[in-house]
Scaffold this motif. Structure first.
Motif, PDB file in Angstrom:
ATOM      1  N   VAL A   1     -38.042 -14.085  22.981  1.00 46.42           N
ATOM      2  CA  VAL A   1     -36.787 -14.021  23.719  1.00 46.42           C
ATOM      3  C   VAL A   1     -36.921 -14.907  24.948  1.00 46.42           C
ATOM      4  O   VAL A   1     -37.869 -14.744  25.745  1.00 46.42           O
ATOM      5  CB  VAL A   1     -36.436 -12.577  24.124  1.00 46.42           C
ATOM      6  N   LEU A   2     -35.971 -15.830  25.128  1.00 51.00           N
ATOM      7  CA  LEU A   2     -36.049 -16.796  26.226  1.00 51.00           C
ATOM      8  C   LEU A   2     -35.228 -16.376  27.428  1.00 51.00           C
ATOM      9  O   LEU A   2     -35.638 -16.599  28.575  1.00 51.00           O
ATOM     10  CB  LEU A   2     -35.580 -18.173  25.741  1.00 51.00           C
ATOM     11  N   ALA A   3     -34.047 -15.778  27.207  1.00 51.30           N
ATOM     12  CA  ALA A   3     -33.179 -15.454  28.332  1.00 51.30           C
ATOM     13  C   ALA A   3     -32.110 -14.471  27.900  1.00 51.30           C
ATOM     14  O   ALA A   3     -31.808 -14.327  26.706  1.00 51.30           O
ATOM     15  CB  ALA A   3     -32.522 -16.728  28.882  1.00 51.30           C
ATOM     16  N   VAL A   4     -31.528 -13.777  28.890  1.00 53.55           N
ATOM     17  CA  VAL A   4     -30.357 -12.929  28.709  1.00 53.55           C
ATOM     18  C   VAL A   4     -29.352 -13.327  29.777  1.00 53.55           C
ATOM     19  O   VAL A   4     -29.737 -13.895  30.810  1.00 53.55           O
ATOM     20  CB  VAL A   4     -30.709 -11.431  28.822  1.00 53.55           C
ATOM     21  N   PRO A   5     -28.051 -13.064  29.565  1.00 49.68           N
ATOM     22  CA  PRO A   5     -27.053 -13.457  30.562  1.00 49.68           C
ATOM     23  C   PRO A   5     -27.336 -12.812  31.916  1.00 49.68           C
ATOM     24  O   PRO A   5     -27.784 -11.662  32.002  1.00 49.68           O
ATOM     25  CB  PRO A   5     -25.740 -12.960  29.966  1.00 49.68           C
ATOM     26  N   ALA A   6     -27.079 -13.555  32.973  1.00 56.05           N
ATOM     27  CA  ALA A   6     -27.267 -13.040  34.329  1.00 56.05           C
ATOM     28  C   ALA A   6     -26.214 -11.986  34.641  1.00 56.05           C
ATOM     29  O   ALA A   6     -25.058 -12.098  34.241  1.00 56.05           O
ATOM     30  CB  ALA A   6     -27.183 -14.187  35.332  1.00 56.05           C
ATOM     31  N   THR A   7     -26.595 -10.937  35.347  1.00 51.71           N
ATOM     32  CA  THR A   7     -25.685  -9.862  35.746  1.00 51.71           C
ATOM     33  C   THR A   7     -25.894  -9.544  37.215  1.00 51.71           C
ATOM     34  O   THR A   7     -26.898  -9.928  37.824  1.00 51.71           O
ATOM     35  CB  THR A   7     -25.948  -8.592  34.920  1.00 51.71           C
ATOM     36  N   ARG A   8     -24.929  -8.847  37.790  1.00 53.29           N
ATOM     37  CA  ARG A   8     -25.075  -8.418  39.172  1.00 53.29           C
ATOM     38  C   ARG A   8     -26.159  -7.346  39.272  1.00 53.29           C
ATOM     39  O   ARG A   8     -26.393  -6.594  38.332  1.00 53.29           O
ATOM     40  CB  ARG A   8     -23.757  -7.870  39.697  1.00 53.29           C
ATOM     41  N   GLY A   9     -26.763  -7.257  40.443  1.00 55.21           N
ATOM     42  CA  GLY A   9     -27.791  -6.253  40.637  1.00 55.21           C
ATOM     43  C   GLY A   9     -29.155  -6.805  40.278  1.00 55.21           C
ATOM     44  O   GLY A   9     -29.353  -8.026  40.126  1.00 55.21           O
ATOM     45  N   PRO A  10     -30.137  -5.922  40.129  1.00 54.19           N
ATOM     46  CA  PRO A  10     -31.503  -6.372  39.817  1.00 54.19           C
ATOM     47  C   PRO A  10     -31.572  -7.035  38.451  1.00 54.19           C
ATOM     48  O   PRO A  10     -30.821  -6.713  37.537  1.00 54.19           O
ATOM     49  CB  PRO A  10     -32.315  -5.066  39.845  1.00 54.19           C
TER      50      PRO A  10
ATOM     51  N   LEU B   1     -35.735 -21.905  14.690  1.00 54.13           N
ATOM     52  CA  LEU B   1     -34.488 -22.150  15.399  1.00 54.13           C
ATOM     53  C   LEU B   1     -34.557 -21.633  16.823  1.00 54.13           C
ATOM     54  O   LEU B   1     -35.306 -20.695  17.129  1.00 54.13           O
ATOM     55  CB  LEU B   1     -33.315 -21.448  14.701  1.00 54.13           C
ATOM     56  N   GLN B   2     -33.733 -22.240  17.679  1.00 58.29           N
ATOM     57  CA  GLN B   2     -33.419 -21.659  18.989  1.00 58.29           C
ATOM     58  C   GLN B   2     -31.908 -21.455  19.034  1.00 58.29           C
ATOM     59  O   GLN B   2     -31.141 -22.389  18.781  1.00 58.29           O
ATOM     60  CB  GLN B   2     -33.863 -22.568  20.133  1.00 58.29           C
ATOM     61  N   LEU B   3     -31.490 -20.237  19.315  1.00 56.52           N
ATOM     62  CA  LEU B   3     -30.065 -19.933  19.317  1.00 56.52           C
ATOM     63  C   LEU B   3     -29.779 -18.763  20.242  1.00 56.52           C
ATOM     64  O   LEU B   3     -30.701 -18.053  20.682  1.00 56.52           O
ATOM     65  CB  LEU B   3     -29.573 -19.596  17.913  1.00 56.52           C
ATOM     66  N   SER B   4     -28.504 -18.579  20.523  1.00 58.38           N
ATOM     67  CA  SER B   4     -28.023 -17.413  21.262  1.00 58.38           C
ATOM     68  C   SER B   4     -27.181 -16.573  20.313  1.00 58.38           C
ATOM     69  O   SER B   4     -26.494 -17.105  19.430  1.00 58.38           O
ATOM     70  CB  SER B   4     -27.196 -17.838  22.471  1.00 58.38           C
ATOM     71  N   ALA B   5     -27.225 -15.270  20.507  1.00 61.05           N
ATOM     72  CA  ALA B   5     -26.478 -14.377  19.622  1.00 61.05           C
ATOM     73  C   ALA B   5     -26.158 -13.084  20.349  1.00 61.05           C
ATOM     74  O   ALA B   5     -26.899 -12.645  21.242  1.00 61.05           O
ATOM     75  CB  ALA B   5     -27.272 -14.077  18.354  1.00 61.05           C
ATOM     76  N   ARG B   6     -25.039 -12.505  19.968  1.00 56.56           N
ATOM     77  CA  ARG B   6     -24.709 -11.155  20.411  1.00 56.56           C
ATOM     78  C   ARG B   6     -25.171 -10.202  19.318  1.00 56.56           C
ATOM     79  O   ARG B   6     -24.679 -10.251  18.188  1.00 56.56           O
ATOM     80  CB  ARG B   6     -23.208 -10.988  20.649  1.00 56.56           C
ATOM     81  N   LEU B   7     -26.111  -9.340  19.649  1.00 50.50           N
ATOM     82  CA  LEU B   7     -26.745  -8.470  18.659  1.00 50.50           C
ATOM     83  C   LEU B   7     -26.417  -7.011  18.953  1.00 50.50           C
ATOM     84  O   LEU B   7     -26.187  -6.624  20.101  1.00 50.50           O
ATOM     85  CB  LEU B   7     -28.266  -8.662  18.676  1.00 50.50           C
TER      86      LEU B   7
ATOM     87  N   THR C   1     -30.869 -15.247  24.192  1.00 46.30           N
ATOM     88  CA  THR C   1     -31.265 -16.545  23.655  1.00 46.30           C
ATOM     89  C   THR C   1     -32.718 -16.427  23.227  1.00 46.30           C
ATOM     90  O   THR C   1     -33.567 -15.972  24.005  1.00 46.30           O
ATOM     91  CB  THR C   1     -31.108 -17.645  24.710  1.00 46.30           C
ATOM     92  N   PHE C   2     -33.009 -16.824  21.997  1.00 46.15           N
ATOM     93  CA  PHE C   2     -34.340 -16.583  21.460  1.00 46.15           C
ATOM     94  C   PHE C   2     -34.675 -17.633  20.407  1.00 46.15           C
ATOM     95  O   PHE C   2     -33.798 -18.397  19.956  1.00 46.15           O
ATOM     96  CB  PHE C   2     -34.431 -15.182  20.850  1.00 46.15           C
ATOM     97  N   THR C   3     -35.943 -17.668  20.044  1.00 41.97           N
ATOM     98  CA  THR C   3     -36.384 -18.496  18.922  1.00 41.97           C
ATOM     99  C   THR C   3     -36.694 -17.581  17.745  1.00 41.97           C
ATOM    100  O   THR C   3     -37.086 -16.427  17.924  1.00 41.97           O
ATOM    101  CB  THR C   3     -37.637 -19.309  19.295  1.00 41.97           C
ATOM    102  N   ALA C   4     -36.510 -18.104  16.539  1.00 41.70           N
ATOM    103  CA  ALA C   4     -36.705 -17.281  15.344  1.00 41.70           C
ATOM    104  C   ALA C   4     -37.009 -18.163  14.153  1.00 41.70           C
ATOM    105  O   ALA C   4     -36.620 -19.343  14.107  1.00 41.70           O
ATOM    106  CB  ALA C   4     -35.468 -16.428  15.068  1.00 41.70           C
TER     107      ALA C   4
ATOM    108  N   PRO D   1     -35.025  -6.866  32.495  1.00 44.16           N
ATOM    109  CA  PRO D   1     -36.172  -7.393  31.736  1.00 44.16           C
ATOM    110  C   PRO D   1     -35.706  -7.935  30.391  1.00 44.16           C
ATOM    111  O   PRO D   1     -34.678  -7.511  29.850  1.00 44.16           O
ATOM    112  CB  PRO D   1     -37.065  -6.158  31.567  1.00 44.16           C
ATOM    113  N   LEU D   2     -36.453  -8.879  29.874  1.00 38.93           N
ATOM    114  CA  LEU D   2     -36.110  -9.437  28.575  1.00 38.93           C
ATOM    115  C   LEU D   2     -36.286  -8.380  27.494  1.00 38.93           C
ATOM    116  O   LEU D   2     -37.310  -7.683  27.461  1.00 38.93           O
ATOM    117  CB  LEU D   2     -36.993 -10.651  28.273  1.00 38.93           C
ATOM    118  N   PRO D   3     -35.298  -8.205  26.602  1.00 35.62           N
ATOM    119  CA  PRO D   3     -35.413  -7.178  25.562  1.00 35.62           C
ATOM    120  C   PRO D   3     -36.426  -7.585  24.490  1.00 35.62           C
ATOM    121  O   PRO D   3     -36.759  -8.761  24.328  1.00 35.62           O
ATOM    122  CB  PRO D   3     -33.999  -7.109  24.982  1.00 35.62           C
ATOM    123  N   THR D   4     -36.908  -6.588  23.785  1.00 36.64           N
ATOM    124  CA  THR D   4     -37.765  -6.817  22.624  1.00 36.64           C
ATOM    125  C   THR D   4     -36.914  -6.724  21.370  1.00 36.64           C
ATOM    126  O   THR D   4     -36.292  -5.695  21.111  1.00 36.64           O
ATOM    127  CB  THR D   4     -38.891  -5.775  22.566  1.00 36.64           C
TER     128      THR D   4
END
Length: 763
Positions: free
Chosen positions: A164-173, A203-209, A138-141, A176-179
């Motif tokens: 970049v505002l957030a990434v989906p939560a996953t198990r484990g540690p 915009l603020q949106l979520s996308a699979r990149l 999830t990011f602004t652009a 970090p937010l991707p660049t």
């Protein structure tokens, strides 16, 4: 002793110099000198006869340097090629006083070096970050470009990510937010696009990149290369909610999009409105896929891309209109050069039309050519010549050297060069030149000229279409006899008048005429495409064969003396090479998910029952089939479960057994190892256990990450891969895992390179 030897050599040297001419060596030297002298005289005489054509080879030499950069693998090879070109050029400079041939070599060598350096500099200049791995974020652009794809119910956005505002939560540690890269391309469903969206909005949106994808299989479209020069570092699909944070406007769209929407609404929906918008703005997003495919199969797809035909029609119409309006005033007609003023108005129309339609490569080439024609007319010179085409090519290559690798540049320049070269031929000028004759005979002569021109253009474009698209329309020359005059003299004038009269609300009758003419155009396209054998499919063509055909075609088109006939040799060799190249029996995509295997009747069978249309079409095109692929699970020579498929294929006088995984679930290790031992090839999107040892080839996830897509001809054992060892072009992201490289060499059970191996029975 050393001094004695030196003295002896000095003593006998004069005797040798006197005696050699009296023997066979002397005779050979004299004959060699005479032959060399005659050859030099012959070359000089030939170049003197072709002196008006020599300038035409300047863009060819420039393009040769660009091609060298694309073909050679790494900076060391690029530097070596550039130094060789400069050395050849300097040798030509040193020998320039001996004749025209040396000067031609000098200019050609420098042009090759400039072309190689130009594309190298361009690739470095546009360097940018590329997404390392698929991600959801999830990011602004900021919105940079909006491209509606109405026929697919999508809107394509070019975005500049800000944060970049957030990434989906996953198990484990926590990850970090991707660049994200500086520029990305995202597709949105129409219903998810917020109102009042315009370029410049935040915009603020979520996308699979994901990173820009390389060719799916060898010979397929290389979007990674296109994205590199376009500055795009990731591509994907966005999903709601999508929020405009700032910058949304009341209008929401730019001039080009507003005009495109107005034309589609006025001309009618479907293919008619989409093609009408394409003719005016270059926006092909509103053309339905079925109509687009029919235009391609019938050889009429060139009408959809704004190029020479459209620019010529626009410039001609503006010049005619301005000239007639100015001559209405006797004062202006007597005191000004009306044709020059009309030419200036035509130049402005060409530039404006080019900017309105997005300034694509064919449009820029056509605009440059139109401007050169207008300048030539203003100077009283002959306008339509191959020098004009060469000048346009040089301008485009200097601005966008990467365009040479794309089909748009090659198709547009090949078509124009073929037409001009044909019309410059003395025999054709005699046959089709103006003369005193009846109206019926004149009409028949003009139709014959149009038909011959269409056939020559189709032949010139055939190798290009087969190399890039793996299929070409057979009846395009006949279809274009009606389609080109219809589009030029009916559709485009009616559409222009409709837009003009829309300013006073009276464009409806002209929109009706535009729609009916486009209905006829679509009928021609669908009828031609439906004829049996309308499309000639061909598997991925070897690059060497294509290069020979291009070289032969250029030799025939650019020379004027009888030596031009020698171009038929590389042309025929390239054709035979292409036709003799066997179609692949097995195609594997770079992710290992999709496999196509040739059946006994020549069709292609797909591993997965659910395969996207784009992937299925790509596999069919590169496999050299025109029909849609069938399902492997329905074939008699295959046994498939939910997780595995075992296929049998007869090739090269023996039976081949191919095992492929077809689900996300892992097969029990013991069962998989036992199955591997009884087959020749194993394919999987997963990492296979080391003890999985087929008889010949194992393609699992680590291996395919190194090779990319794979095409295999079983009879000859030829293996072609998308990626090649040592390829250092900037858009290539090759894993640097040495253990994977060792596994690749070991998996082939051969010391040869992957593309040089033979089948197991040949070892």
């Amino acid at each position: 002793m050393a001094g004695s030897a030196s003295s002896a050599s000095s003593t006998h040297l004069p005797a040798l110099q006197i005696g050699v001419p009296r023997g066979w060596f002397g005779v050979g030297a004299r004959l060699g000198g005479q032959l060399g002298g005659r050859l030099g005289v012959g070359v000089e005489a030939w170049l003197e006869a072709e002196r008006d054509q020599l300038a035409l080879w300047l863009p060819v030499a420039l393009g040769a340097g660009i091609v060298l950069w694309f073909v050679l693998p790494d900076p060391t090879a690029w530097e070596a090629a550039g130094l060789v070109a400069i050395a050849v050029a300097l040798a030509g400079v040193a020998l320039a006083r001996h004749g025209r041939g040396a000067r031609v070599v000098a200019v050609g060598g420098f042009a090759v070096a400039i072309g190689l350096g130009l594309i190298w500099w361009r690739a470095e200049r546009v360097a940018h970050g590329v997404l390392a791995a698929p991600t959801i974020a999830t990011f602004t652009a900021r919105v940079e470009r909006i491209e509606p794809l109405a026929a697919r119910d999508l809107v394509r956005l070019r975005l500049a990510p800000l944060r970049v505002l957030a990434v989906p939560a996953t198990r484990g540690p926590a990850r970090p937010l991707p660049t994200l890269p500086a520029h990305i391309r995202v597709n949105l469903v129409d219903t998810d696009v917020p109102a009042r969206l315009e370029p410049g909005a935040i915009l603020q949106l979520s996308a699979r990149l994901m990173p820009p994808p390389p060719p799916t299989v060898p010979g397929a479209y290389d979007y990674a290369r296109t994205a590199w020069f376009d500055g795009v570092g990731a591509t994907g699909r966005g999903f709601s909610p999508i929020t405009i944070l700032a910058g949304g406007g009341a209008g929401g769209v730019g001039l080009r999009q507003r005009l495109s929407q107005h034309i589609q609404a006025s001309a009618g929906g479907g293919g008619v409105g989409g093609i009408a918008a394409s003719l005016a703005t270059g926006d092909q997003g509103g053309i339905p896929l079925a109509d687009n495919d029919a235009m391609r199969r019938s050889g009429l797809a060139h009408l959809l891309s704004v190029s020479g035909l459209h620019i010529t029609a626009a410039v001609g119409a503006v010049m005619l209109l301005v000239g007639r309006l100015l001559t209405l005033s006797p004062w202006i007609a007597l005191r000004t050069r009306v044709p020059l003023i009309a030419a200036g108005a035509g130049a402005l129309a060409a530039i404006g039309y080019t900017l309105l339609t997005g300034a694509e490569v064919p449009t820029i080439r056509s605009c440059v050519a139109a401007l050169l024609v207008l300048v030539a007319l203003a100077l009283g010179r002959q306008a339509l010549t191959l020098r004009l085409v060469a000048a346009g090519a040089i301008v485009v290559l200097l601005l966008y050297p990467e365009a040479l690798a794309g089909p748009s540049f090659q198709l547009s320049f090949a078509a124009v060069a073929a037409i001009v070269s044909l019309n410059e031929h003395p025999l054709l000028r005699t046959w089709f030149g103006p003369r005193e004759q009846s109206h019926l005979a004149k009409l028949a002569r003009e139709l014959a000229s149009l038909l011959l021109t269409g056939i020559v253009v189709e032949l010139a474009l055939l190798p290009i279409a087969l190399f890039h698209f793996h299929k070409a329309g057979i009846y395009g020359a006949v279809a274009n006899i009606v389609a080109i005059p219809l589009t030029t003299f009916v559709t485009m004038p009616c559409e222009a008048l409709a837009l003009l009269f829309d300013t006073v609300g009276a464009g409806l009758p002209f929109w009706w005429l535009t729609a009916r003419s486009l209905d006829l155009l679509l009928w021609i396209a669908h009828a031609t495409a439906a004829i049996p054998g309308a499309v000639a499919p061909l598997p991925a063509m070897p690059g060497g064969a294509y290069g020979l055909m291009v070289a032969g075609g250029l030799w025939i088109a650019l020379w004027r003396t009888r030596w031009r006939r020698l171009g038929a040799v590389p042309l025929l060799v390239g054709m035979v090479w292409s036709l003799a190249t066997p179609a692949p029996d097995l195609l594997v995509t770079g992710d290992g998910r999709h496999v196509a295997i040739r059946t006994a009747d020549g069709a292609l069978a797909l591993l997965r029952d659910r395969t996207g249309d784009y992937t299925a079409d790509t596999l069919a095109e590169n496999g050299g089939v025109s029909d849609l692929p069938v399902l492997l699970s329905e074939q008699r020579d295959a046994r498939c479960s939910r997780d595995l498929c075992l296929a049998r294929r007869m090739a090269g006088g023996r039976a081949w057994r191919v095992l492929a995984t077809r689900s996300l679930y892992r097969v029990p290790t013991a069962e998989l190892i036992a199955a591997c031992a009884g087959v020749d090839i194993v394919i999987s999107e997963h990492r296979l256990p080391r003890r999985c040892a087929p008889r010949w080839l194992r393609l699992d996830r680590p291996m395919l990450a190194q090779t990319g897509g794979v095409a295999i001809a079983l009879a000859s054992g030829a293996v072609r891969t998308v990626r090649h060892a040592g390829d250092a072009h900037p858009w290539i992201a090759t894993p640097e895992d040495e253990s994977v490289r060792r596994r690749w060499s070991g998996a082939m059970r051969s010391r040869s390179a992957p593309w040089e191996i033979g089948p197991p029975g040949a070892r």
